[in-house]
Write an enzyme that holds these catalytic residues in place. Structure first.
Site, PDB file in Angstrom:
ATOM      1  NE  ARG A  98     -21.426  32.831 -67.069  1.00  0.00           N
ATOM      2  CZ  ARG A  98     -20.441  31.970 -66.841  1.00  0.00           C
ATOM      3  NH1 ARG A  98     -19.196  32.331 -67.018  1.00  0.00           N
ATOM      4  NH2 ARG A  98     -20.705  30.739 -66.423  1.00  0.00           N
ATOM      5  CE  LYS A  99     -12.085  37.995 -67.441  1.00  0.00           C
ATOM      6  NZ  LYS A  99     -11.251  38.753 -66.567  1.00  0.00           N
TER       7      LYS A  99
END
Length: 141
Positions: A98-99
């Site tokens: 996600r990051k």
């Protein structure tokens, strides 16, 4: 008594066949083109959002302990037996993307086929079946 938002879980799980199909198509036709790279990023991002949204609805609905992170969402629902261990490993690896996808997108290697794009279609489909079975087992029809 639990209030599990089955409708919201269902609408999110209903997106899985499209995301899995897109990942399969990308894996089979990969040439590293810009549009393929962007499609891969979107498919991975949607997969992350689906599993974390569904996980959050399950945690809230079944009154499980509060999650402190995206990874914790996966840990909690895995500990509660929502899906088997092999699904947990792959979904945890997914959530960790996600990051890089959302915040560090400028550094994402868009021309490369990510290994999860190949592996995830089957995992996502197993996640869907497992969640549906868990909700049915816990709440009945």
């Amino acid at each position: 008594m639990y209030y599990v938002n089955r409708e919201q879980i269902s609408v999110r799980l209903a997106v899985i066949p499209d995301v899995a199909g897109a990942m399969r198509a990308l894996s089979q036709q990969w040439r590293g083109e810009l549009l393929q790279g962007l499609a891969q990023e979107r498919a991975l991002h949607l997969a992350i959002e689906i599993v974390t949204d569904v996980g959050s609805y399950i945690i809230d609905g079944f009154i499980m302990r509060d999650a402190s992170s995206y990874e914790d969402i996966i840990d909690i629902i895995a500990e509660e037996g929502v899906f088997p261990g092999e699904v947990k490993e792959a979904v945890m690896e997914l959530v960790k993307l996600r990051k890089p996808l959302v915040q560090d997108y400028f550094a994402w290697p868009a021309g490369e086929l990510h290994p999860l794009t190949i592996a995830l279609p089957d995992v996502l489909e197993q996640f869907k079946r497992s969640v549906e079975a868990y909700v049915l087992q816990e709440l009945g029809s």
